[in-house]
Design a protein around this motif. Sequence first.
Motif, short mmCIF file in Angstrom:
data_model
loop_
_atom_site.label_atom_id
_atom_site.label_comp_id
_atom_site.label_asym_id
_atom_site.label_seq_id
_atom_site.Cartn_x
_atom_site.Cartn_y
_atom_site.Cartn_z
N ARG A 20 8.78 28.37 -32.21
CA ARG A 20 8.47 29.44 -33.21
C ARG A 20 10.02 30.70 -32.86
O ARG A 20 10.49 30.80 -33.76
CB ARG A 20 7.65 30.20 -34.38
N ALA A 21 10.37 30.65 -31.63
CA ALA A 21 10.61 30.48 -30.75
C ALA A 21 12.16 30.73 -31.09
O ALA A 21 13.60 31.78 -31.38
CB ALA A 21 10.36 31.25 -29.45
N ARG A 38 0.43 37.94 -36.84
CA ARG A 38 1.25 37.11 -36.18
C ARG A 38 0.45 37.89 -34.96
O ARG A 38 -0.06 37.52 -33.79
CB ARG A 38 2.24 36.58 -36.86
N ALA A 39 1.11 39.59 -34.52
CA ALA A 39 0.85 40.08 -33.62
C ALA A 39 -0.09 39.73 -33.47
O ALA A 39 -0.81 39.83 -31.90
CB ALA A 39 1.35 41.50 -33.98
N ALA A 62 10.16 35.69 -26.62
CA ALA A 62 11.02 35.53 -27.73
C ALA A 62 11.32 36.19 -28.93
O ALA A 62 12.06 36.20 -29.56
CB ALA A 62 11.64 34.19 -27.23
N TRP A 63 9.95 34.69 -29.13
CA TRP A 63 9.66 35.20 -31.54
C TRP A 63 9.34 37.07 -30.97
O TRP A 63 9.95 36.81 -32.25
CB TRP A 63 8.25 34.45 -31.28
N THR A 64 8.60 37.44 -30.86
CA THR A 64 8.55 38.88 -31.07
C THR A 64 10.03 39.55 -31.36
O THR A 64 10.37 40.16 -31.84
CB THR A 64 7.67 39.72 -30.55
N ILE A 101 14.84 40.45 -37.09
CA ILE A 101 15.17 40.41 -38.31
C ILE A 101 14.59 41.00 -39.46
O ILE A 101 15.38 41.76 -40.59
CB ILE A 101 14.37 39.54 -38.72
N ALA A 102 13.22 41.76 -39.29
CA ALA A 102 12.56 42.73 -40.36
C ALA A 102 13.48 44.35 -40.56
O ALA A 102 13.69 44.82 -41.32
CB ALA A 102 11.27 42.78 -38.83
N GLU A 103 14.53 44.90 -38.57
CA GLU A 103 14.85 45.40 -38.87
C GLU A 103 15.90 45.58 -39.75
O GLU A 103 16.73 46.63 -39.91
CB GLU A 103 15.36 45.85 -37.08
N LEU A 104 16.76 43.95 -39.72
CA LEU A 104 18.34 44.02 -40.07
C LEU A 104 18.06 43.64 -41.39
O LEU A 104 18.61 44.86 -42.07
CB LEU A 104 18.11 42.83 -39.69
N VAL A 105 16.58 43.52 -41.99
CA VAL A 105 16.39 43.56 -43.69
C VAL A 105 16.06 44.87 -44.37
O VAL A 105 15.78 44.85 -45.59
CB VAL A 105 15.61 42.54 -43.89
N GLN A 106 15.06 45.82 -43.39
CA GLN A 106 14.27 47.01 -43.88
C GLN A 106 15.48 47.26 -45.04
O GLN A 106 14.59 48.32 -45.73
CB GLN A 106 14.06 47.47 -42.91
N PRO A 107 16.58 47.95 -44.53
CA PRO A 107 17.49 48.66 -45.17
C PRO A 107 18.42 48.07 -46.48
O PRO A 107 18.56 48.74 -47.24
CB PRO A 107 18.57 49.48 -44.33
N LEU A 108 18.24 46.91 -46.34
CA LEU A 108 19.25 46.15 -47.64
C LEU A 108 18.18 46.56 -49.02
O LEU A 108 18.16 46.36 -49.33
CB LEU A 108 18.80 44.65 -47.36
#
Length: 274
Positions: free
Chosen positions: A141-142, A109-110, A13-15, A21-28
């Motif tokens: 964390r999840a 973390r991965a 779930a965390w992963t 989140i990483a995908e959402l903020v990458q293009p900002l």
Amino acid sequence: MTVHPSLQTYADAWTHSVEAIAELVQPLVEGEWNRATPCPGWSVRDIVSHVIGLECEMLGDPRPIHSLPRDLYHVRSDFARYMEMQVDVRRHHTAPEMTAELEYVLIRRARMLRNESRSPDTLVRAPLGAEQSLEVAYRMRAFDSWVHEQDLRVALDRPGNLDSPGAYVTRDCLLAVLPKVVAKDAGAPPNTAVVFDVSGPVEFLRTVRVDAEGRGTVDGAPSLGPAVTLATDWETYVRLACGRVRPAAVGDRLKVEGDEELAAAILANFAVTP
């Protein structure tokens, strides 16, 4: 994967949430990092800083040495002050700095997850110098990552993942504290029942029963004569329980039947995140 089976659900779930989140903020672009989110006092940048900071702490990194400004209206407790440290220290970081640090900490973390061999009851550090079991740490964390993913989705108008693995971890975390909300915080009388009927991507019907001694329990069996029935949709339930919105602001998405005074007390105490 060497992670213990009882930790796997939380790790997955965390992963799922942190990758979203990483995908959402990458293009900002730079200005979008300053958008307000439903999390009181925090921008998009602040939420990503919070995620980075807590993952650094899971990795055992030392906390930053930093003095907080005195005028942060949303910082009202030692817990909030503790959480704000990792956020405020990054408030002047640029978009490339934010995405690079997020990517790096998630890679670390991965790797940590792949090599995780500790048992679920291993004690690890928790906020404010306390200790918690590894299982609780993974679960929190999840939960935290999914809720903040939803904060970012609202701020960026990118809805989604309301039924992802993190949503079900969040449901279970919120249901676990529901007996305290009803029996202790709202003061429901002994020998009463309160029904929560939630629809949408994650749907459930739960009854909180208060026994003769005033103790609350929750189960999935319907009550024939509940003192209160509260019906709403999953997204509204989460936003209320996580303090993202006040009951009065979502009155059109709440259906209340039964004892209005008790219902009002429950809703007044419904937000359970610090």
